[in-house]
Design a protein around this motif. Structure first.
Motif, PDB file in Angstrom:
ATOM      1  N   PHE A 198      10.822   0.535  -2.035  1.00 48.26           N
ATOM      2  CA  PHE A 198      10.357   1.608  -3.172  1.00 48.26           C
ATOM      3  C   PHE A 198       9.064   2.317  -2.616  1.00 48.26           C
ATOM      4  N   SER A 199       8.852   3.650  -3.172  1.00 45.53           N
ATOM      5  CA  SER A 199       7.669   4.163  -2.884  1.00 45.53           C
ATOM      6  C   SER A 199       6.920   4.367  -4.418  1.00 45.53           C
ATOM      7  N   LEU A 200       5.826   4.301  -4.669  1.00 41.58           N
ATOM      8  CA  LEU A 200       4.948   4.418  -5.767  1.00 41.58           C
ATOM      9  C   LEU A 200       4.169   5.596  -5.859  1.00 41.58           C
ATOM     10  N   THR A 260      16.469  12.720   5.556  1.00 39.74           N
ATOM     11  CA  THR A 260      15.546  11.788   4.822  1.00 39.74           C
ATOM     12  C   THR A 260      14.219  12.131   5.289  1.00 39.74           C
ATOM     13  N   PHE A 261      13.416  11.367   4.670  1.00 42.48           N
ATOM     14  CA  PHE A 261      11.844  11.597   4.984  1.00 42.48           C
ATOM     15  C   PHE A 261      11.641  10.904   6.132  1.00 42.48           C
ATOM     16  N   SER A 262      10.673  11.578   6.771  1.00 45.07           N
ATOM     17  CA  SER A 262      10.030  11.037   8.016  1.00 45.07           C
ATOM     18  C   SER A 262       9.968   9.651   8.270  1.00 45.07           C
ATOM     19  N   ALA A 263       9.331   8.966   7.017  1.00 41.48           N
ATOM     20  CA  ALA A 263       8.797   7.537   7.357  1.00 41.48           C
ATOM     21  C   ALA A 263      10.173   6.654   7.380  1.00 41.48           C
ATOM     22  N   THR A 264      11.522   7.099   6.994  1.00 42.29           N
ATOM     23  CA  THR A 264      12.476   6.107   7.127  1.00 42.29           C
ATOM     24  C   THR A 264      12.787   6.001   8.929  1.00 42.29           C
ATOM     25  N   PHE A 275      17.317  -0.851   2.883  1.00 40.24           N
ATOM     26  CA  PHE A 275      17.576   0.231   1.985  1.00 40.24           C
ATOM     27  C   PHE A 275      16.083   0.852   1.790  1.00 40.24           C
ATOM     28  N   ASP A 276      16.019   2.275   2.380  1.00 39.09           N
ATOM     29  CA  ASP A 276      14.941   2.932   1.906  1.00 39.09           C
ATOM     30  C   ASP A 276      15.184   3.447   0.384  1.00 39.09           C
ATOM     31  N   SER A 277      14.841   2.643  -0.576  1.00 40.64           N
ATOM     32  CA  SER A 277      14.898   2.813  -2.032  1.00 40.64           C
ATOM     33  C   SER A 277      13.901   3.694  -2.490  1.00 40.64           C
ATOM     34  N   ALA A 278      13.078   4.574  -1.608  1.00 36.32           N
ATOM     35  CA  ALA A 278      11.959   5.097  -2.211  1.00 36.32           C
ATOM     36  C   ALA A 278      12.069   5.912  -3.633  1.00 36.32           C
ATOM     37  N   HIS A 279      13.339   6.566  -3.449  1.00 40.40           N
ATOM     38  CA  HIS A 279      13.548   7.519  -4.518  1.00 40.40           C
ATOM     39  C   HIS A 279      14.223   6.786  -5.800  1.00 40.40           C
ATOM     40  N   ALA A 280      14.724   5.410  -5.742  1.00 41.21           N
ATOM     41  CA  ALA A 280      15.543   4.660  -6.622  1.00 41.21           C
ATOM     42  C   ALA A 280      15.050   3.635  -7.494  1.00 41.21           C
ATOM     43  N   THR A 292       4.901  11.657  -6.003  1.00 41.14           N
ATOM     44  CA  THR A 292       6.221  12.612  -6.308  1.00 41.14           C
ATOM     45  C   THR A 292       7.366  11.790  -6.700  1.00 41.14           C
ATOM     46  N   LYS A 293       7.024  10.316  -6.962  1.00 40.10           N
ATOM     47  CA  LYS A 293       8.143   9.459  -7.280  1.00 40.10           C
ATOM     48  C   LYS A 293       7.824   9.040  -8.796  1.00 40.10           C
ATOM     49  N   LEU A 294       8.752   8.455  -9.320  1.00 44.97           N
ATOM     50  CA  LEU A 294       8.724   8.213 -10.836  1.00 44.97           C
ATOM     51  C   LEU A 294       7.812   7.246 -11.362  1.00 44.97           C
ATOM     52  N   GLU A 297      -0.926   5.722  -4.734  1.00 48.90           N
ATOM     53  CA  GLU A 297      -0.325   5.536  -3.393  1.00 48.90           C
ATOM     54  C   GLU A 297       0.202   3.965  -3.752  1.00 48.90           C
ATOM     55  N   GLY A 298       1.145   3.657  -3.159  1.00 46.63           N
ATOM     56  CA  GLY A 298       1.787   2.263  -3.264  1.00 46.63           C
ATOM     57  C   GLY A 298       3.076   2.040  -3.066  1.00 46.63           C
ATOM     58  N   GLY A 299       3.661   0.904  -2.836  1.00 48.97           N
ATOM     59  CA  GLY A 299       5.077   0.449  -2.549  1.00 48.97           C
ATOM     60  C   GLY A 299       5.326  -0.712  -2.870  1.00 48.97           C
ATOM     61  N   SER A 308       0.710  -1.396  -0.013  1.00 46.50           N
ATOM     62  CA  SER A 308      -0.080   0.099   0.089  1.00 46.50           C
ATOM     63  C   SER A 308       0.931   0.968   0.021  1.00 46.50           C
ATOM     64  N   SER A 309       2.076   1.023   0.625  1.00 49.85           N
ATOM     65  CA  SER A 309       2.994   2.388   0.542  1.00 49.85           C
ATOM     66  C   SER A 309       4.474   1.833   0.631  1.00 49.85           C
ATOM     67  N   CYS A 310       5.269   2.957   0.649  1.00 45.46           N
ATOM     68  CA  CYS A 310       6.747   2.588   1.049  1.00 45.46           C
ATOM     69  C   CYS A 310       6.586   2.361   2.460  1.00 45.46           C
ATOM     70  N   THR A 311       5.963   3.444   3.239  1.00 44.76           N
ATOM     71  CA  THR A 311       5.949   3.386   4.665  1.00 44.76           C
ATOM     72  C   THR A 311       5.613   2.084   5.423  1.00 44.76           C
ATOM     73  N   SER A 312       4.454   1.447   4.733  1.00 49.40           N
ATOM     74  CA  SER A 312       4.098   0.138   5.098  1.00 49.40           C
ATOM     75  C   SER A 312       4.976  -0.860   4.967  1.00 49.40           C
TER      76      SER A 312
HETATM   77  C1  LIG Z   1       8.379   9.174  -0.169  1.00 50.92           C
HETATM   78  C2  LIG Z   1       9.242   8.751   0.781  1.00 50.92           C
HETATM   79  C3  LIG Z   1       8.886   7.478   1.709  1.00 50.92           C
HETATM   80  C4  LIG Z   1       7.410   7.279   2.033  1.00 50.92           C
HETATM   81  O1  LIG Z   1       6.695   6.574   0.729  1.00 50.92           O
HETATM   82  P1  LIG Z   1       5.238   6.414   0.946  1.00 50.92           P
HETATM   83  O2  LIG Z   1       5.137   5.515  -0.230  1.00 50.92           O
HETATM   84  O3  LIG Z   1       4.610   7.859   0.782  1.00 50.92           O
HETATM   85  O4  LIG Z   1       4.752   5.687   2.278  1.00 50.92           O
HETATM   86  C5  LIG Z   1       9.820   6.933   2.415  1.00 50.92           C
HETATM   87  N1  LIG Z   1      10.872   7.307   2.325  1.00 50.92           N
HETATM   88  C6  LIG Z   1      11.579   8.269   1.449  1.00 50.92           C
HETATM   89  C7  LIG Z   1      12.992   8.735   1.392  1.00 50.92           C
HETATM   90  C8  LIG Z   1      10.552   8.859   0.575  1.00 50.92           C
HETATM   91  O5  LIG Z   1      11.047   9.968  -0.209  1.00 50.92           O
END
Ligand SMILES: *Cc1c(COP(=O)(O)O)cnc(C)c1O
Length: 397
Positions: free
Chosen positions: A190-192, A95-99, A166-171, A195-197, A202-204, A68-72
């Motif tokens: 990874f985050s989908l 980093t982003f708060s979710a990390t 690895f928080d690969s949200a951007h990668a 704001t990601k590519l 919403e997804g991960g 459902s998300s990168c955070t989950s």
């Molecule tokens: C966007 C982001 C997340 C969270 O992604 P979600 O899919 O919105 O939960 C986590 N880590 C980093 C570095 C991000 O930029």
């Protein structure tokens, strides 16, 4: 030409977005949507499985799990790794708060370390120095798509028997020595989000080469239920729906093309701003391609003539939105103030970068012409820096 902050006409008559998802055509989604509405299989169906397959073969990783998300995904990653509660995990504060949130939710203690001043990546040297008997893991972040020393962190984790996420949200779209992210460490996430590519609305996605981890992630997104409702652990409801999966499949198809476009845009930014003193770009790791999830510059106030904040405000009057990612850094956020000061650390580079960084507009379908005009605005502001400095000193309390 007068900058808008001094009363001139804004370079953009209408605001340009800071970022925007690059969506597939409605027509490309229609057959899939028709199928979904026909079969009523709106979750746990073929599209998420198809997306996972595309990502597994695209990244060369054995298992991809749609979420459902990168955070989950980060929550489930630390859950699946089953590390000792109360243990410390080393991560950047930049980093982003979710990390960090994912650690808190797992009863783990964040232990922040500093970044490098030019790559904005967590420094392997600092991580080694921060390891103690309390350390149970490391979470490295591929900041703005710049790969965070994947092999170096793998060997540090191996040497000290630590878990590595690895928080690969951007990668998604990053490559390192010719291969994609996805198979490094124990788990990558990874985050989908828009704001990601690659966008699922919403997804991960969590990826791993470890069969047992993959199984725990799959069960974990389903409450911890292995199939017989006798839950193995307290999981989440963190599945990706079929509608989200379908959208992600279609945006994933354009990933390589979009990475190329962003690389081109970043090169244009560098080209147009190369003669402006006091501006530097993120240094990208050798033998790699970044996604430019964000195009970040640092403003040296002494050389540029005005501060990062005054530049951002001046650009806003030109109808150009920017962002100050990742400011405030985690160790300065209210959610983390209860932590013991020794784990918050002394992070001078993080603080300096947070005070001087500015992310410029960047999205995969941005026009080269828009990049040129953003740069024109920056050059114009630089040329009138003395007047602008006076303007701000007269307009501040
Ligand atoms: C966007 C982001 C997340 C969270 O992604 P979600 O899919 O919105 O939960 C986590 N880590 C980093 C570095 C991000 O930029």
């Amino acid at each position: 030409m007068k900058p808008a902050i001094l009363g001139g006409h804004p370079i953009f008559p209408e605001a340009i977005p800071f970022t925007q998802p690059t969506l597939p055509s409605y027509d490309s989604l229609e057959p899939g949507l028709r199928d979904l509405f026909g079969t009523a299989m709106i979750t746990n169906g073929r599209f998420v499985r198809e997306l996972e397959g595309m990502v597994e073969s695209g990244l060369g990783v054995k298992h991809a799990v749609g979420l459902s998300s990168c955070t989950s995904g980060l929550l489930l990653a630390w859950k699946a790794l089953n590390v000792r509660a109360g243990g410390e995990v080393i991560l950047p504060s930049f980093t982003f708060s979710a990390t960090g949130h994912a650690l808190i939710w797992n009863g783990l203690v964040p232990r922040f370390v500093d970044i490098e001043p030019d790559t904005f990546l967590m420094s392997p040297t600092q991580v080694k120095e921060a390891i103690t008997e309390r350390t149970v893991g490391i979470c490295a972040v591929h900041t703005f798509g710049n790969p965070c020393y994947p092999d170096q962190f793998e060997s540090i984790a191996r040497d000290h028997q630590l878990k590595l996420v690895f928080d690969s949200a951007h990668a998604l779209g990053t490559s390192y020595h010719g291969s994609g992210m996805g198979g490094f460490g124990d788990i990558e996430v990874f985050s989908l989000s828009p704001t990601k590519l690659v966008v699922a609305a919403e997804g991960g996605l969590a990826t791993t080469n470890n069969k047992d981890m993959a199984r725990l992630l799959r069960i974990g997104r389903d409450y911890g239920n292995p199939g017989d409702y006798n839950c193995e652990f307290a999981g989440l409801s963190a599945r990706m729906s079929e509608i989200h999966g379908l959208l992600a499949i279609e945006t994933y198809r354009s990933l390589l093309q979009n990475v190329e476009r962003r690389l081109h845009m970043a090169q244009l930014y560098q080209h147009h701003l190369s003669n402006v003193p006091g501006i530097s770009f993120q240094k990208i790791i050798a033998n790699s391609t970044t996604t430019y999830k964000d195009c970040a510059i640092l403003i040296d106030e002494t050389e540029f003539g005005i501060s990062r904040d005054d530049l951002a405000q001046s650009l806003q009057t030109e109808n150009i939105s920017t962002r100050k990612y990742f400011s405030p850094p985690l160790h300065k956020q209210d959610a983390y103030t209860d932590l013991a000061s020794n784990t918050l650390g002394n992070l001078p580079i993080t603080e300096r970068v947070c005070n001087t960084i500015l992310c410029l507009p960047m999205y995969s379908h941005m026009e080269a012409e828009s990049v040129a005009r953003v740069c024109e605005a920056i050059v114009r502001i630089y040329e009138q820096r003395a007047e602008i400095k006076t303007y701000f000193s007269n307009h501040k309390p």
